[in-house]
Motif scaffolding. Structure first.
Motif, PDB file in Angstrom:
ATOM      1  N   SER A  22       0.755  -1.212   0.032  1.00  0.00           N
ATOM      2  CA  SER A  22      -0.030   0.019  -0.101  1.00  0.00           C
ATOM      3  C   SER A  22       0.741   1.172   0.015  1.00  0.00           C
ATOM      4  O   SER A  22       1.864   1.290   0.828  1.00  0.00           O
ATOM      5  CB  SER A  22      -0.846  -0.004   1.217  1.00  0.00           C
ATOM      6  N   ASN A  23       0.648   2.143  -1.069  1.00  0.00           N
ATOM      7  CA  ASN A  23       1.135   3.361  -1.046  1.00  0.00           C
ATOM      8  C   ASN A  23       2.750   3.472  -0.983  1.00  0.00           C
ATOM      9  O   ASN A  23       3.310   4.453  -0.134  1.00  0.00           O
ATOM     10  CB  ASN A  23       0.654   4.294   0.049  1.00  0.00           C
ATOM     11  N   VAL A  24       3.347   2.698  -1.413  1.00  0.00           N
ATOM     12  CA  VAL A  24       4.901   2.511  -1.410  1.00  0.00           C
ATOM     13  C   VAL A  24       5.648   3.118  -2.770  1.00  0.00           C
ATOM     14  O   VAL A  24       6.645   3.877  -2.460  1.00  0.00           O
ATOM     15  CB  VAL A  24       5.612   1.326  -1.249  1.00  0.00           C
ATOM     16  N   ILE A  25       5.045   2.895  -3.823  1.00  0.00           N
ATOM     17  CA  ILE A  25       5.364   3.673  -4.867  1.00  0.00           C
ATOM     18  C   ILE A  25       5.183   5.004  -5.364  1.00  0.00           C
ATOM     19  O   ILE A  25       4.022   5.498  -5.251  1.00  0.00           O
ATOM     20  CB  ILE A  25       5.018   2.746  -6.392  1.00  0.00           C
ATOM     21  N   LYS A  26       6.257   5.892  -5.551  1.00  0.00           N
ATOM     22  CA  LYS A  26       6.050   7.234  -5.633  1.00  0.00           C
ATOM     23  C   LYS A  26       6.015   7.680  -7.091  1.00  0.00           C
ATOM     24  O   LYS A  26       5.372   8.678  -7.586  1.00  0.00           O
ATOM     25  CB  LYS A  26       7.039   8.030  -4.927  1.00  0.00           C
ATOM     26  N   GLU A  27       6.782   6.949  -7.794  1.00  0.00           N
ATOM     27  CA  GLU A  27       7.074   7.557  -9.240  1.00  0.00           C
ATOM     28  C   GLU A  27       7.487   6.207 -10.131  1.00  0.00           C
ATOM     29  O   GLU A  27       8.329   5.451  -9.425  1.00  0.00           O
ATOM     30  CB  GLU A  27       7.878   8.628  -9.484  1.00  0.00           C
ATOM     31  N   ILE A  28       7.388   6.071 -11.383  1.00  0.00           N
ATOM     32  CA  ILE A  28       7.739   5.124 -12.188  1.00  0.00           C
ATOM     33  C   ILE A  28       8.358   5.799 -13.453  1.00  0.00           C
ATOM     34  O   ILE A  28       7.770   6.512 -13.999  1.00  0.00           O
ATOM     35  CB  ILE A  28       6.614   4.019 -12.662  1.00  0.00           C
ATOM     36  N   TYR A  29       9.559   5.258 -13.729  1.00  0.00           N
ATOM     37  CA  TYR A  29      10.153   5.719 -14.910  1.00  0.00           C
ATOM     38  C   TYR A  29      10.269   4.541 -15.875  1.00  0.00           C
ATOM     39  O   TYR A  29      10.791   3.360 -15.686  1.00  0.00           O
ATOM     40  CB  TYR A  29      11.732   6.002 -14.782  1.00  0.00           C
ATOM     41  N   GLY A  66      22.258  -1.703 -12.749  1.00  0.00           N
ATOM     42  CA  GLY A  66      21.876  -3.192 -13.066  1.00  0.00           C
ATOM     43  C   GLY A  66      21.099  -3.279 -14.107  1.00  0.00           C
ATOM     44  O   GLY A  66      20.850  -2.317 -14.698  1.00  0.00           O
ATOM     45  N   VAL A  67      20.783  -4.676 -14.175  1.00  0.00           N
ATOM     46  CA  VAL A  67      19.795  -4.775 -15.635  1.00  0.00           C
ATOM     47  C   VAL A  67      18.316  -4.185 -15.406  1.00  0.00           C
ATOM     48  O   VAL A  67      17.581  -5.146 -14.569  1.00  0.00           O
ATOM     49  CB  VAL A  67      19.871  -6.431 -15.954  1.00  0.00           C
ATOM     50  N   HIS A  68      17.963  -3.313 -15.674  1.00  0.00           N
ATOM     51  CA  HIS A  68      16.513  -2.637 -15.291  1.00  0.00           C
ATOM     52  C   HIS A  68      15.544  -3.063 -16.181  1.00  0.00           C
ATOM     53  O   HIS A  68      14.330  -2.775 -16.002  1.00  0.00           O
ATOM     54  CB  HIS A  68      16.687  -1.228 -15.245  1.00  0.00           C
ATOM     55  N   GLN A  69      15.717  -3.780 -16.958  1.00  0.00           N
ATOM     56  CA  GLN A  69      14.648  -4.316 -18.007  1.00  0.00           C
ATOM     57  C   GLN A  69      13.782  -3.141 -18.697  1.00  0.00           C
ATOM     58  O   GLN A  69      12.514  -3.281 -18.866  1.00  0.00           O
ATOM     59  CB  GLN A  69      13.787  -5.168 -17.350  1.00  0.00           C
ATOM     60  N   GLY A  70      14.198  -1.963 -18.581  1.00  0.00           N
ATOM     61  CA  GLY A  70      13.288  -0.727 -18.973  1.00  0.00           C
ATOM     62  C   GLY A  70      12.543   0.059 -17.792  1.00  0.00           C
ATOM     63  O   GLY A  70      11.640   0.642 -18.586  1.00  0.00           O
ATOM     64  N   ILE A  71      12.625  -0.527 -16.742  1.00  0.00           N
ATOM     65  CA  ILE A  71      11.791   0.228 -15.855  1.00  0.00           C
ATOM     66  C   ILE A  71      12.507   0.428 -14.293  1.00  0.00           C
ATOM     67  O   ILE A  71      13.404  -0.738 -13.840  1.00  0.00           O
ATOM     68  CB  ILE A  71      10.758  -0.684 -15.758  1.00  0.00           C
ATOM     69  N   VAL A  72      12.289   1.470 -13.765  1.00  0.00           N
ATOM     70  CA  VAL A  72      12.648   1.702 -12.529  1.00  0.00           C
ATOM     71  C   VAL A  72      11.670   2.548 -11.593  1.00  0.00           C
ATOM     72  O   VAL A  72      10.819   3.357 -12.482  1.00  0.00           O
ATOM     73  CB  VAL A  72      14.038   2.851 -12.629  1.00  0.00           C
TER      74      VAL A  72
END
Length: 249
Positions: A22-29, A66-72
Protein backbone atom coordinates in the motif's frame (compact mmCIF):
# COMPACT_ATOMS: atom_id res chain seq x y z
CA UNK A 1 20.61 7.26 -5.90
CA UNK A 2 18.74 7.39 -2.56
CA UNK A 3 17.13 9.95 -0.27
CA UNK A 4 16.40 9.49 3.39
CA UNK A 5 13.20 7.47 2.92
CA UNK A 6 13.12 6.72 -0.80
CA UNK A 7 15.06 4.28 -2.94
CA UNK A 8 15.15 3.35 -6.62
CA UNK A 9 14.27 -0.26 -7.41
CA UNK A 10 14.42 -1.79 -10.87
CA UNK A 11 13.30 -4.78 -12.89
CA UNK A 12 9.84 -6.04 -13.84
CA UNK A 13 9.22 -8.43 -10.94
CA UNK A 14 10.32 -6.10 -8.11
CA UNK A 15 8.19 -3.26 -9.47
CA UNK A 16 5.15 -5.49 -10.02
CA UNK A 17 5.44 -6.83 -6.46
CA UNK A 18 5.64 -3.27 -5.14
CA UNK A 19 2.07 -2.69 -6.35
CA UNK A 20 0.94 -5.26 -3.77
CA UNK A 21 2.13 -2.96 -0.99
CA UNK A 22 0.00 0.00 0.00
CA UNK A 23 1.23 3.45 -1.04
CA UNK A 24 4.93 2.63 -1.47
CA UNK A 25 5.47 3.56 -5.14
CA UNK A 26 5.95 7.28 -5.66
CA UNK A 27 6.99 7.43 -9.32
CA UNK A 28 7.79 5.09 -12.21
CA UNK A 29 10.26 5.63 -15.04
CA UNK A 30 9.82 3.58 -18.21
CA UNK A 31 12.15 3.43 -21.19
CA UNK A 32 10.32 4.65 -24.32
CA UNK A 33 11.42 1.63 -26.33
CA UNK A 34 9.94 -0.74 -23.70
CA UNK A 35 6.64 1.01 -23.04
CA UNK A 36 4.55 -1.36 -25.15
CA UNK A 37 6.03 -4.46 -23.53
CA UNK A 38 5.42 -2.97 -20.09
CA UNK A 39 1.78 -2.06 -20.77
CA UNK A 40 0.60 -4.17 -17.81
CA UNK A 41 2.66 -2.09 -15.37
CA UNK A 42 1.53 1.14 -17.05
CA UNK A 43 -2.09 0.08 -16.57
CA UNK A 44 -1.44 -0.69 -12.90
CA UNK A 45 0.18 2.72 -12.47
CA UNK A 46 -2.81 4.45 -14.02
CA UNK A 47 -5.23 2.46 -11.88
CA UNK A 48 -3.30 3.43 -8.74
CA UNK A 49 -2.75 7.07 -9.78
CA UNK A 50 1.04 6.68 -9.80
CA UNK A 51 2.95 9.15 -12.01
CA UNK A 52 4.82 7.58 -14.96
CA UNK A 53 7.61 9.24 -16.93
CA UNK A 54 8.70 7.92 -20.32
CA UNK A 55 12.47 8.40 -20.54
CA UNK A 56 15.44 7.42 -22.66
CA UNK A 57 17.25 4.19 -21.78
CA UNK A 58 20.33 6.30 -21.04
CA UNK A 59 18.49 7.95 -18.14
CA UNK A 60 17.75 4.57 -16.54
CA UNK A 61 21.33 3.41 -17.11
CA UNK A 62 22.53 6.43 -15.14
CA UNK A 63 19.92 6.05 -12.41
CA UNK A 64 20.57 2.44 -11.43
CA UNK A 65 23.52 0.08 -11.67
CA UNK A 66 22.00 -3.14 -12.94
CA UNK A 67 19.78 -4.82 -15.52
CA UNK A 68 16.67 -2.65 -15.21
CA UNK A 69 14.60 -4.22 -18.03
CA UNK A 70 13.44 -0.75 -19.02
CA UNK A 71 11.74 0.11 -15.75
CA UNK A 72 12.73 1.88 -12.53
CA UNK A 73 10.48 2.89 -9.64
CA UNK A 74 11.03 5.34 -6.82
CA UNK A 75 9.60 3.73 -3.71
CA UNK A 76 9.44 4.07 0.04
CA UNK A 77 12.25 2.12 1.64
CA UNK A 78 11.35 -1.25 3.15
CA UNK A 79 10.44 -0.99 6.82
CA UNK A 80 12.20 -3.31 9.24
CA UNK A 81 10.72 -4.65 12.46
CA UNK A 82 12.09 -5.12 15.98
CA UNK A 83 13.15 -8.40 17.58
CA UNK A 84 10.10 -8.13 19.83
CA UNK A 85 7.81 -7.79 16.82
CA UNK A 86 9.45 -10.80 15.17
CA UNK A 87 8.92 -12.99 18.22
CA UNK A 88 5.16 -12.40 18.07
CA UNK A 89 4.77 -13.57 14.45
CA UNK A 90 5.02 -17.37 14.99
CA UNK A 91 2.42 -17.22 17.77
CA UNK A 92 0.03 -15.26 15.54
CA UNK A 93 0.41 -17.88 12.81
CA UNK A 94 0.14 -20.73 15.31
CA UNK A 95 3.44 -22.16 14.09
CA UNK A 96 6.78 -23.03 15.73
CA UNK A 97 9.25 -20.22 15.11
CA UNK A 98 11.35 -20.37 11.95
CA UNK A 99 13.88 -17.55 11.79
CA UNK A 100 16.91 -16.95 9.60
CA UNK A 101 20.02 -15.12 10.80
CA UNK A 102 22.47 -13.79 8.20
CA UNK A 103 25.94 -13.47 9.68
CA UNK A 104 27.56 -10.73 7.56
CA UNK A 105 26.25 -11.68 4.10
CA UNK A 106 27.95 -9.01 1.98
CA UNK A 107 27.00 -10.01 -1.58
CA UNK A 108 23.68 -8.37 -2.60
CA UNK A 109 23.01 -11.20 -5.07
CA UNK A 110 23.21 -13.78 -2.30
CA UNK A 111 21.27 -11.58 0.11
CA UNK A 112 18.44 -11.18 -2.40
CA UNK A 113 18.41 -14.85 -3.36
CA UNK A 114 18.18 -15.84 0.31
CA UNK A 115 15.19 -13.53 0.80
CA UNK A 116 13.49 -15.23 -2.14
CA UNK A 117 14.02 -18.60 -0.46
CA UNK A 118 12.84 -17.20 2.88
CA UNK A 119 9.59 -16.07 1.31
CA UNK A 120 9.08 -19.41 -0.43
CA UNK A 121 9.57 -21.39 2.79
CA UNK A 122 7.51 -19.21 5.12
CA UNK A 123 10.35 -17.90 7.29
CA UNK A 124 8.87 -15.67 9.99
CA UNK A 125 11.68 -13.12 9.92
CA UNK A 126 15.22 -12.63 8.62
CA UNK A 127 17.79 -11.03 10.91
CA UNK A 128 20.83 -9.19 9.57
CA UNK A 129 23.45 -6.86 10.96
CA UNK A 130 23.35 -3.18 10.02
CA UNK A 131 27.11 -2.91 9.41
CA UNK A 132 29.21 -5.25 7.28
CA UNK A 133 26.13 -6.67 5.53
CA UNK A 134 24.71 -6.06 2.08
CA UNK A 135 21.63 -4.38 3.50
CA UNK A 136 18.66 -3.27 1.43
CA UNK A 137 20.43 -1.91 -1.63
CA UNK A 138 18.56 -1.80 -4.99
CA UNK A 139 20.22 -4.94 -6.37
CA UNK A 140 18.80 -6.92 -3.45
CA UNK A 141 15.29 -6.01 -4.61
CA UNK A 142 16.16 -7.18 -8.13
CA UNK A 143 17.69 -10.49 -7.09
CA UNK A 144 14.87 -11.26 -4.68
CA UNK A 145 12.39 -10.86 -7.58
CA UNK A 146 10.28 -8.71 -5.28
CA UNK A 147 10.19 -11.24 -2.43
CA UNK A 148 11.77 -8.62 -0.18
CA UNK A 149 8.36 -6.94 0.09
CA UNK A 150 6.89 -10.04 1.70
CA UNK A 151 9.66 -11.01 4.14
CA UNK A 152 9.84 -9.58 7.64
CA UNK A 153 13.29 -8.08 8.17
CA UNK A 154 15.02 -7.37 11.48
CA UNK A 155 18.02 -5.07 11.26
CA UNK A 156 20.20 -5.28 14.37
CA UNK A 157 23.39 -3.59 15.50
CA UNK A 158 24.87 -6.87 16.68
CA UNK A 159 23.95 -10.38 15.54
CA UNK A 160 25.25 -11.88 18.79
CA UNK A 161 22.78 -9.81 20.80
CA UNK A 162 19.93 -11.08 18.61
CA UNK A 163 21.07 -14.68 19.13
CA UNK A 164 21.05 -14.25 22.90
CA UNK A 165 17.54 -12.76 22.74
CA UNK A 166 16.25 -15.68 20.68
CA UNK A 167 17.81 -18.25 23.00
CA UNK A 168 16.24 -16.53 26.01
CA UNK A 169 12.89 -17.04 24.28
CA UNK A 170 13.48 -20.81 24.00
CA UNK A 171 14.38 -20.76 20.31
CA UNK A 172 17.16 -23.15 19.32
CA UNK A 173 19.88 -21.35 17.37
CA UNK A 174 21.50 -23.61 14.78
CA UNK A 175 24.67 -22.53 12.97
CA UNK A 176 25.64 -24.05 9.64
CA UNK A 177 29.16 -25.29 8.99
CA UNK A 178 30.73 -26.84 5.91
CA UNK A 179 32.67 -29.50 7.81
CA UNK A 180 31.66 -29.75 11.46
CA UNK A 181 28.43 -30.62 13.23
CA UNK A 182 25.59 -33.10 12.95
CA UNK A 183 24.04 -34.09 9.63
CA UNK A 184 21.20 -31.78 8.61
CA UNK A 185 18.59 -34.57 8.35
CA UNK A 186 19.10 -35.60 11.98
CA UNK A 187 17.87 -32.31 13.42
CA UNK A 188 14.25 -31.83 14.51
CA UNK A 189 13.07 -28.72 12.66
CA UNK A 190 9.55 -29.10 14.03
CA UNK A 191 10.57 -27.17 17.15
CA UNK A 192 11.22 -23.39 17.31
CA UNK A 193 14.49 -22.69 15.52
CA UNK A 194 16.69 -19.93 14.15
CA UNK A 195 19.17 -20.92 11.43
CA UNK A 196 22.44 -19.02 11.09
CA UNK A 197 24.05 -18.68 7.65
CA UNK A 198 27.61 -17.40 7.40
CA UNK A 199 29.34 -15.07 4.97
CA UNK A 200 30.41 -16.12 1.49
CA UNK A 201 34.10 -16.42 2.23
CA UNK A 202 34.44 -17.29 5.90
CA UNK A 203 31.15 -18.90 6.85
CA UNK A 204 29.69 -18.44 10.31
CA UNK A 205 32.11 -16.57 12.57
CA UNK A 206 33.67 -18.68 15.33
CA UNK A 207 32.24 -16.47 18.09
CA UNK A 208 28.76 -16.75 16.57
CA UNK A 209 29.07 -20.51 16.25
CA UNK A 210 30.03 -20.77 19.92
CA UNK A 211 26.89 -18.87 20.90
CA UNK A 212 24.70 -21.24 18.93
CA UNK A 213 23.11 -24.34 20.44
CA UNK A 214 24.32 -26.69 17.70
CA UNK A 215 26.29 -26.91 14.46
CA UNK A 216 24.75 -28.54 11.40
CA UNK A 217 26.26 -29.51 8.07
CA UNK A 218 24.85 -30.49 4.69
CA UNK A 219 26.22 -33.88 3.59
CA UNK A 220 28.34 -33.43 0.46
CA UNK A 221 29.26 -36.37 -1.80
CA UNK A 222 31.21 -34.49 -4.47
CA UNK A 223 34.66 -32.96 -4.49
CA UNK A 224 33.36 -29.45 -3.80
CA UNK A 225 33.27 -28.98 -0.04
CA UNK A 226 30.53 -26.36 0.24
CA UNK A 227 27.51 -24.80 -1.47
CA UNK A 228 26.73 -21.21 -2.33
CA UNK A 229 25.09 -19.66 0.74
CA UNK A 230 21.74 -19.08 -0.98
CA UNK A 231 21.69 -22.70 -2.20
CA UNK A 232 22.51 -23.88 1.31
CA UNK A 233 19.64 -21.76 2.61
CA UNK A 234 17.26 -23.48 0.20
CA UNK A 235 18.42 -26.99 1.18
CA UNK A 236 18.08 -26.32 4.91
CA UNK A 237 14.82 -24.39 4.83
CA UNK A 238 13.02 -26.83 2.58
CA UNK A 239 14.10 -29.64 4.90
CA UNK A 240 12.40 -27.65 7.67
CA UNK A 241 9.29 -27.29 5.47
CA UNK A 242 9.32 -31.05 4.75
CA UNK A 243 9.51 -31.96 8.42
CA UNK A 244 6.88 -29.44 9.46
CA UNK A 245 4.47 -30.66 6.80
CA UNK A 246 4.25 -33.85 8.84
CA UNK A 247 2.67 -31.86 11.68
CA UNK A 248 -0.45 -31.09 9.67
CA UNK A 249 -1.16 -34.63 8.44
Amino acid sequence: MESKNLIYIYGVNPVEEAFKESNVIKEIYVSRDRAQRLSNILELAEKNSIPVKLVDKFFLDKTVNGVHQGIVAKVKSKKTISIEDALIIPEKRNEPALFLILDLIEDPQNFGAILRVADATGVHAVFYQKKRSAGLVPSVWKTSAGAIWHVNLVEVNNIKYAIRELKENDIAVIATDAKEGDILWNFDFKKPVAIVLGSEGKGVRHTVGKLSNLLLKIPMKGKISSLNVSTAAAVILFEAVRQRSLLVK
